[in-house]
Design a protein around this motif. Structure first.
Motif, PDB file in Angstrom:
ATOM      1  N   MET A   1      56.530 125.370  -6.582  1.00  0.00           N
ATOM      2  CA  MET A   1      56.953 124.432  -5.160  1.00  0.00           C
ATOM      3  C   MET A   1      58.657 124.756  -6.540  1.00  0.00           C
ATOM      4  N   ALA A   2      59.848 124.074  -6.898  1.00  0.00           N
ATOM      5  CA  ALA A   2      60.917 124.316  -7.145  1.00  0.00           C
ATOM      6  C   ALA A   2      60.318 123.711  -8.359  1.00  0.00           C
ATOM      7  N   THR A   3      61.461 123.865  -9.075  1.00  0.00           N
ATOM      8  CA  THR A   3      61.450 123.255 -10.791  1.00  0.00           C
ATOM      9  C   THR A   3      62.090 122.847 -11.335  1.00  0.00           C
ATOM     10  N   SER A   4      62.549 121.120 -11.454  1.00  0.00           N
ATOM     11  CA  SER A   4      63.655 120.664 -12.223  1.00  0.00           C
ATOM     12  C   SER A   4      64.484 119.720 -10.628  1.00  0.00           C
ATOM     13  N   GLY A   5      63.964 119.946  -9.480  1.00  0.00           N
ATOM     14  CA  GLY A   5      64.972 119.608  -8.490  1.00  0.00           C
ATOM     15  C   GLY A   5      65.335 120.516  -7.534  1.00  0.00           C
ATOM     16  N   LYS A   6      65.685 121.242  -8.674  1.00  0.00           N
ATOM     17  CA  LYS A   6      65.998 122.936  -7.962  1.00  0.00           C
ATOM     18  C   LYS A   6      65.124 124.215  -6.846  1.00  0.00           C
ATOM     19  N   LEU A   7      66.028 124.010  -5.943  1.00  0.00           N
ATOM     20  CA  LEU A   7      64.752 124.388  -4.849  1.00  0.00           C
ATOM     21  C   LEU A   7      65.627 125.789  -4.129  1.00  0.00           C
ATOM     22  N   ILE A   8      66.755 125.833  -4.811  1.00  0.00           N
ATOM     23  CA  ILE A   8      67.158 127.656  -4.508  1.00  0.00           C
ATOM     24  C   ILE A   8      68.083 127.632  -5.428  1.00  0.00           C
ATOM     25  N   GLN A   9      67.765 129.056  -6.586  1.00  0.00           N
ATOM     26  CA  GLN A   9      68.711 129.391  -7.878  1.00  0.00           C
ATOM     27  C   GLN A   9      69.084 130.679  -7.561  1.00  0.00           C
ATOM     28  N   VAL A  10      70.118 131.084  -7.276  1.00  0.00           N
ATOM     29  CA  VAL A  10      70.502 132.120  -6.911  1.00  0.00           C
ATOM     30  C   VAL A  10      71.578 132.886  -8.331  1.00  0.00           C
ATOM     31  N   LYS A  11      70.877 134.413  -8.409  1.00  0.00           N
ATOM     32  CA  LYS A  11      71.347 134.777  -9.921  1.00  0.00           C
ATOM     33  C   LYS A  11      71.909 135.798  -9.908  1.00  0.00           C
ATOM     34  N   ASP A  12      73.161 135.729 -10.277  1.00  0.00           N
ATOM     35  CA  ASP A  12      73.977 137.663  -9.760  1.00  0.00           C
ATOM     36  C   ASP A  12      73.593 138.864  -8.950  1.00  0.00           C
ATOM     37  N   LEU A  13      73.845 137.579  -7.657  1.00  0.00           N
ATOM     38  CA  LEU A  13      73.084 138.121  -6.487  1.00  0.00           C
ATOM     39  C   LEU A  13      74.710 138.975  -5.869  1.00  0.00           C
ATOM     40  N   VAL A  14      74.157 140.402  -5.746  1.00  0.00           N
ATOM     41  CA  VAL A  14      75.089 141.779  -5.497  1.00  0.00           C
ATOM     42  C   VAL A  14      74.938 141.981  -3.629  1.00  0.00           C
ATOM     43  N   ASP A  30      73.045 127.213  -7.947  1.00  0.00           N
ATOM     44  CA  ASP A  30      71.955 126.763  -8.198  1.00  0.00           C
ATOM     45  C   ASP A  30      72.026 125.182  -7.201  1.00  0.00           C
ATOM     46  N   ILE A  31      71.268 125.000  -6.408  1.00  0.00           N
ATOM     47  CA  ILE A  31      71.177 124.744  -4.898  1.00  0.00           C
ATOM     48  C   ILE A  31      70.042 123.063  -5.367  1.00  0.00           C
ATOM     49  N   ASN A  32      70.110 121.792  -5.871  1.00  0.00           N
ATOM     50  CA  ASN A  32      69.279 120.961  -5.911  1.00  0.00           C
ATOM     51  C   ASN A  32      68.249 120.259  -4.232  1.00  0.00           C
ATOM     52  N   GLN A  33      67.972 119.280  -4.356  1.00  0.00           N
ATOM     53  CA  GLN A  33      67.028 119.104  -3.619  1.00  0.00           C
ATOM     54  C   GLN A  33      68.483 117.714  -3.267  1.00  0.00           C
ATOM     55  N   GLY A  34      68.458 118.005  -1.921  1.00  0.00           N
ATOM     56  CA  GLY A  34      69.497 116.479  -1.532  1.00  0.00           C
ATOM     57  C   GLY A  34      70.687 117.355  -1.372  1.00  0.00           C
ATOM     58  N   ASP A  35      70.958 118.124  -2.430  1.00  0.00           N
ATOM     59  CA  ASP A  35      71.929 118.825  -1.968  1.00  0.00           C
ATOM     60  C   ASP A  35      73.329 118.816  -0.757  1.00  0.00           C
ATOM     61  N   LYS A  47      81.303 134.590   2.455  1.00  0.00           N
ATOM     62  CA  LYS A  47      80.641 133.421   2.901  1.00  0.00           C
ATOM     63  C   LYS A  47      79.557 133.592   3.533  1.00  0.00           C
ATOM     64  N   SER A  48      79.929 133.808   4.362  1.00  0.00           N
ATOM     65  CA  SER A  48      78.671 134.063   5.673  1.00  0.00           C
ATOM     66  C   SER A  48      77.121 135.397   4.638  1.00  0.00           C
ATOM     67  N   THR A  49      78.013 135.968   4.543  1.00  0.00           N
ATOM     68  CA  THR A  49      77.136 136.624   4.075  1.00  0.00           C
ATOM     69  C   THR A  49      76.303 136.334   2.638  1.00  0.00           C
ATOM     70  N   PHE A  50      76.593 135.704   2.592  1.00  0.00           N
ATOM     71  CA  PHE A  50      75.856 135.729   0.674  1.00  0.00           C
ATOM     72  C   PHE A  50      75.053 133.802   1.482  1.00  0.00           C
ATOM     73  N   LEU A  51      74.902 133.080   2.644  1.00  0.00           N
ATOM     74  CA  LEU A  51      74.994 132.182   3.748  1.00  0.00           C
ATOM     75  C   LEU A  51      73.324 132.750   4.262  1.00  0.00           C
ATOM     76  N   ARG A  52      73.438 134.237   4.278  1.00  0.00           N
ATOM     77  CA  ARG A  52      72.521 134.561   5.496  1.00  0.00           C
ATOM     78  C   ARG A  52      71.619 135.632   4.201  1.00  0.00           C
ATOM     79  N   SER A  53      72.155 135.716   2.148  1.00  0.00           N
ATOM     80  CA  SER A  53      71.159 136.604   1.925  1.00  0.00           C
ATOM     81  C   SER A  53      70.428 135.083   1.097  1.00  0.00           C
ATOM     82  N   LEU A  54      70.650 134.046   1.361  1.00  0.00           N
ATOM     83  CA  LEU A  54      69.735 132.469   1.021  1.00  0.00           C
ATOM     84  C   LEU A  54      68.186 132.674   2.043  1.00  0.00           C
ATOM     85  N   ASN A  55      68.422 133.605   2.708  1.00  0.00           N
ATOM     86  CA  ASN A  55      66.308 133.910   3.579  1.00  0.00           C
ATOM     87  C   ASN A  55      66.751 134.370   4.131  1.00  0.00           C
ATOM     88  N   LEU A  56      67.236 136.055   3.333  1.00  0.00           N
ATOM     89  CA  LEU A  56      67.144 137.569   3.404  1.00  0.00           C
ATOM     90  C   LEU A  56      67.300 138.295   4.966  1.00  0.00           C
TER      91      LEU A  56
END
Length: 247
Positions: A1-14, A30-35, A47-56
């Motif tokens: 599960m996510a730690t410390s409320g962080k649901l999604i962490q994006v790191k150095d995405l290219v 970082d996207i926290n729970q409830g954000d 914008k859309s490319t980034f969003l669509r990268s969140l679920n690959l």
């Protein structure tokens, strides 16, 4: 599960296309729970490319997307299992035209989650009631307006009980008078505590509902702030120029 409320962490995405065009250029977030994270920016800003990268749906060239503690951009990850927890709503509604609204909604819960039909229908009807469309359960998509179809698309994603909802310009294909009804559903969802990442041109929604607004340009995050700070005190010249055009 996510730690410390962080649901999604994006790191150095290219994400590069043809090995040279940086659609996403070393983005971390970082996207926290409830954000409710709203991403704005000019066309072609990533914008859309980034969003669509969140679920690959877009596979990153490099970097990490850590969802509930797992780097889903890594090798040997069952991405479908993670996508079940990420609801996605697109510009176009992607409803099956030969199925009724109810049939559209129960398809994934029954097939993917093996939910019994009666339970799936009960959940679907309850969600349709939530968006004022319970009387359209047995209609076909062609019988609905654009705004109604998009409301159905949102609650269809909710049928899978996701941890986060991703919205890719959900009102941009709608007639202006239908935009409000879809935004109302999204506002209600935000008030209920759903984690949301929204790419949109609707600045009023960003101002009213976002916990953070992010401005992207040329594949980078240029500025990120709570909405009151973002709109009242933009820091970069690029954001000032953008807001002068859209507000």
């Amino acid at each position: 599960m996510a730690t410390s409320g962080k649901l999604i962490q994006v790191k150095d995405l290219v994400k590069t296309f043809e090995n040279r065009i940086h659609a996403i250029d070393h983005v971390s977030l970082d996207i926290n729970q409830g954000d409710v994270v709203v991403i704005v920016g000019p066309s072609g800003s990533g914008k859309s490319t980034f969003l669509r990268s969140l679920n690959l749906l877009e596979e990153p060239t490099s970097g990490e997307v850590i969802f509930e503690g797992v780097n889903i951009a890594g090798k040997k990850v069952n991405i479908d299992a993670h996508r079940q927890k990420m609801g996605m709503v697109f510009q176009h509604f992607n409803l099956f035209p030969h199925l009724t609204i109810l049939e559209n909604m129960i398809l994934a819960p029954m097939k993917v989650k093996k939910m019994p039909k009666q339970e799936a229908e009960g959940k679907a009807l309850s969600l349709l009631a939530r968006v004022g469309l319970e009387d359209r359960a047995h209609a076909y998509p062609i019988q609905l307006s654009g705004g109604q179809k998009q409301r159905v698309a949102i609650v269809r994603a909710l049928c899978m009980e996701p941890e986060v909802m991703l919205f890719d310009e959900p009102t941009s294909a709608l007639d202006p008078e239908m935009v409000g009804e879809v935004l109302e559903v999204m506002k209600s969802l935000a008030r209920s505590g759903m984690t949301m990442v929204v790419v949109t041109h609707e600045m009023g929604f960003a101002r009213e509902v976002a916990t953070r607004v992010i401005f992207m340009d040329s594949g980078k995050i240029v500025e990120e702030n709570p909405p009151e700070e973002f709109f009242a005190h933009p820091k970069s010249d690029r954001l000032k120029d953008f807001l002068a055009k859209v507000l």
